[in-house]
Design a protein around this motif. Sequence first.
Motif, mmCIF file in Angstrom:
data_model
loop_
_atom_site.group_PDB
_atom_site.id
_atom_site.type_symbol
_atom_site.label_atom_id
_atom_site.label_comp_id
_atom_site.label_asym_id
_atom_site.label_seq_id
_atom_site.Cartn_x
_atom_site.Cartn_y
_atom_site.Cartn_z
ATOM 1 N N HIS A 130 -1.565 49.894 3.477
ATOM 2 C CA HIS A 130 -1.837 49.253 4.756
ATOM 3 C C HIS A 130 -1.993 47.742 4.618
ATOM 4 N N THR A 131 -2.302 47.267 3.427
ATOM 5 C CA THR A 131 -2.518 45.845 3.171
ATOM 6 C C THR A 131 -1.718 45.408 1.949
ATOM 7 N N LEU A 132 -1.704 44.117 1.707
ATOM 8 C CA LEU A 132 -0.995 43.584 0.539
ATOM 9 C C LEU A 132 -1.659 44.033 -0.755
ATOM 10 N N ALA A 133 -2.968 44.091 -0.743
ATOM 11 C CA ALA A 133 -3.751 44.523 -1.903
ATOM 12 C C ALA A 133 -4.957 45.282 -1.387
ATOM 13 N N PRO A 251 3.347 45.307 4.917
ATOM 14 C CA PRO A 251 3.098 43.902 4.602
ATOM 15 C C PRO A 251 3.745 43.489 3.283
ATOM 16 N N ARG A 252 3.870 44.436 2.340
ATOM 17 C CA ARG A 252 4.516 44.091 1.061
ATOM 18 C C ARG A 252 5.988 43.759 1.276
ATOM 19 N N ARG A 253 6.675 44.500 2.136
ATOM 20 C CA ARG A 253 8.086 44.218 2.414
ATOM 21 C C ARG A 253 8.228 42.825 2.995
ATOM 22 N N ILE A 254 7.350 42.451 3.916
ATOM 23 C CA ILE A 254 7.415 41.126 4.535
ATOM 24 C C ILE A 254 7.107 40.038 3.507
ATOM 25 N N TRP A 255 6.073 40.245 2.707
ATOM 26 C CA TRP A 255 5.658 39.274 1.698
ATOM 27 C C TRP A 255 6.807 38.969 0.736
ATOM 28 N N HIS A 256 7.435 39.991 0.229
ATOM 29 C CA HIS A 256 8.499 39.781 -0.756
ATOM 30 C C HIS A 256 9.765 39.221 -0.121
ATOM 31 N N ALA A 257 9.979 39.504 1.167
ATOM 32 C CA ALA A 257 11.101 38.873 1.856
ATOM 33 C C ALA A 257 10.875 37.376 1.979
ATOM 34 N N ALA A 263 12.136 31.493 -3.223
ATOM 35 C CA ALA A 263 12.886 31.435 -4.480
ATOM 36 C C ALA A 263 14.243 30.775 -4.284
ATOM 37 N N ALA A 264 14.855 31.056 -3.145
ATOM 38 C CA ALA A 264 16.168 30.465 -2.864
ATOM 39 C C ALA A 264 16.058 28.999 -2.452
ATOM 40 N N HIS A 265 14.902 28.634 -1.878
ATOM 41 C CA HIS A 265 14.695 27.260 -1.409
ATOM 42 C C HIS A 265 13.324 26.798 -1.882
ATOM 43 N N PRO A 266 13.177 26.380 -3.123
ATOM 44 C CA PRO A 266 11.866 25.988 -3.665
ATOM 45 C C PRO A 266 11.166 24.964 -2.772
ATOM 46 N N GLY A 267 9.877 25.200 -2.571
ATOM 47 C CA GLY A 267 9.104 24.301 -1.726
ATOM 48 C C GLY A 267 9.280 24.551 -0.244
ATOM 49 N N HIS A 268 9.837 25.714 0.133
ATOM 50 C CA HIS A 268 10.072 26.038 1.537
ATOM 51 C C HIS A 268 8.730 26.168 2.260
ATOM 52 N N ALA A 269 8.404 25.178 3.079
ATOM 53 C CA ALA A 269 7.090 25.146 3.719
ATOM 54 C C ALA A 269 6.914 26.291 4.708
ATOM 55 N N GLY A 270 7.968 26.645 5.419
ATOM 56 C CA GLY A 270 7.856 27.708 6.405
ATOM 57 C C GLY A 270 7.536 29.047 5.785
ATOM 58 N N ALA A 271 8.220 29.387 4.712
ATOM 59 C CA ALA A 271 8.007 30.681 4.058
ATOM 60 C C ALA A 271 6.617 30.763 3.443
ATOM 61 N N LEU A 272 6.174 29.683 2.822
ATOM 62 C CA LEU A 272 4.835 29.686 2.228
ATOM 63 C C LEU A 272 3.762 29.829 3.305
ATOM 64 N N HIS A 273 3.905 29.099 4.388
ATOM 65 C CA HIS A 273 2.900 29.169 5.442
ATOM 66 C C HIS A 273 2.910 30.552 6.087
ATOM 67 N N PHE A 274 4.067 31.144 6.197
ATOM 68 C CA PHE A 274 4.160 32.495 6.743
ATOM 69 C C PHE A 274 3.419 33.488 5.855
ATOM 70 N N ARG A 275 3.556 33.334 4.545
ATOM 71 C CA ARG A 275 2.819 34.218 3.631
ATOM 72 C C ARG A 275 1.313 34.011 3.767
ATOM 73 N N LYS A 276 0.913 32.777 4.014
ATOM 74 C CA LYS A 276 -0.522 32.510 4.192
ATOM 75 C C LYS A 276 -1.059 33.214 5.435
ATOM 76 N N GLU A 277 -0.257 33.258 6.487
ATOM 77 C CA GLU A 277 -0.686 33.971 7.693
ATOM 78 C C GLU A 277 -0.758 35.473 7.439
ATOM 79 N N LEU A 278 0.165 35.987 6.657
ATOM 80 C CA LEU A 278 0.128 37.407 6.306
ATOM 81 C C LEU A 278 -1.108 37.709 5.460
ATOM 82 N N ALA A 279 -1.454 36.801 4.573
ATOM 83 C CA ALA A 279 -2.640 36.982 3.740
ATOM 84 C C ALA A 279 -3.930 36.875 4.562
ATOM 85 N N TRP A 280 -3.893 36.123 5.659
ATOM 86 C CA TRP A 280 -5.059 36.031 6.548
ATOM 87 C C TRP A 280 -5.415 37.419 7.077
#
Length: 475
Positions: A130-133, A251-257, A263-280
């Motif tokens: 149900h959660t990432l961890a 949530p794991r499927r979304i996180w790894h996507a 990985a394809a675009h190092p430093g991608h601010a959008g993807a990192l911030h999206f993961r932070k919202e998922l972790a919230w």
Amino acid sequence: MTPDTRPLILWFRRDLRLDDNPMLAAAAATGRPVIPVFIADEAVTDLGAAARWRMGEAVGAFARALDEAGSRLILRRGRAEGVLRGLIAETGAGGVWWTRTYDPAARARDGALKTALKKDGHEARSFAGHTLAEPWEVATKDGGPFRVYSPFFKALDGKGVAPPVPAPERLTNPAGWPGSEDLRNWRLGAAMQRGEPIVASHARIGEAAAQARLARFLSGAIETYRADRDFPARDAVSGLSENLTYGEISPRRIWHAALAVEAAHPGHAGALHFRKELAWRDFAHHLMYHTPHILTDNWRPEWDGFPWQGDSDSAERWRRAMTGEPFVDAGLRQMYVTGTMHNRVRMIVASYLTKHLMTHWKIGMDWFADCLTDWDPASNAMGWQWVAGSGPDAAPYFRIFNPATQAEKFDETKAYRKKFIAELSSAPGPEALAYFDAVPRSWALSPDQPYPAPLVDLAFGRQRALAAYEGRARA
């Protein structure tokens, strides 16, 4: 040792998917017959109107997906332990498996069930998913729970999230299927009344719809997610909270996507911030597990004496989206029409109720629980307490969102406000008019009525809230 060939009962709750379902994958790997079951127990029947309706839609979609996979979903009503014991007797099943959830009521129910089944010689096993961890897997250096989000995210990100597992290629069926109830007879959407078809037109139901939503987001809006996510008129967010609530996507499927985008675009601010919202979302469940009083009481006990008001005519005006503050009312109407509300606007709506109107956060939390199709007990409680100032990692109380200046900043063209408030447009659109078709007739609301004057002067409301805060600090 002779292998166990008795069927396994798989009790589905908020994991209504085939992909990345650890319980389902593990059961399929045993080769034993599986009997998927959904139970309308009190955890379902006690849901708010919108969430109960949406749960029924999720169950129906999952039943169809199982049919297409050559299996089926058995539907039963009643207290979970009694229903499951009855199914064991009917089918000769060797045990019951389920995916864990972490609210106090579910933990008490599941713990008692596991003890009772094992005592009677039945297998009882629970799984992550149900959660990432798991809430106990992310811990401070001292081994305790986190109380602040930033170090929680750092620990979770550093620990890593397990990769998703694919949907099983085959499910083994039992020799005979137990009887199933008719989902239509449960009438899970009855409390929605005339609002049901309006909200239904905005929902994206089922695993296939969730996967399509993710793909669409990854191919477009994620690029500018960090910059655009606070502007409610922009198509800038994923919309996946609705699907995560019912486990239609993991949530794991979304996180790894999102990680793949980074990985394809190092430093991608959008993807990192999206993961932070998922972790919230994970942080909310982490707190609910370790400090369950967050659902019912001030997380910070020093707020117990704060002079919030109870229910009132002003709170009712807020519920009906008639506060006279267009940004606030637009958010509340969006929720009533679509079943969701933009996240930035949720903060503004909550701040206005708890600070400008000095109304207890529980009143707002309960209204959201009744109206949101993406209602999540942990996220809802933490969000309200965060804004109110009484919760973990809270916004300082003196951070009072001014709905007028927030509107100028995040809805400069008034597109969002006009989309949902008919009285602000000479030619209101379908979403604005739909609000009046969805609300109870007893409210006697019409788009032809003049838009109401503000409930409270914003400057006065702010000063009153700050004075109450200062008085609390001196007490």
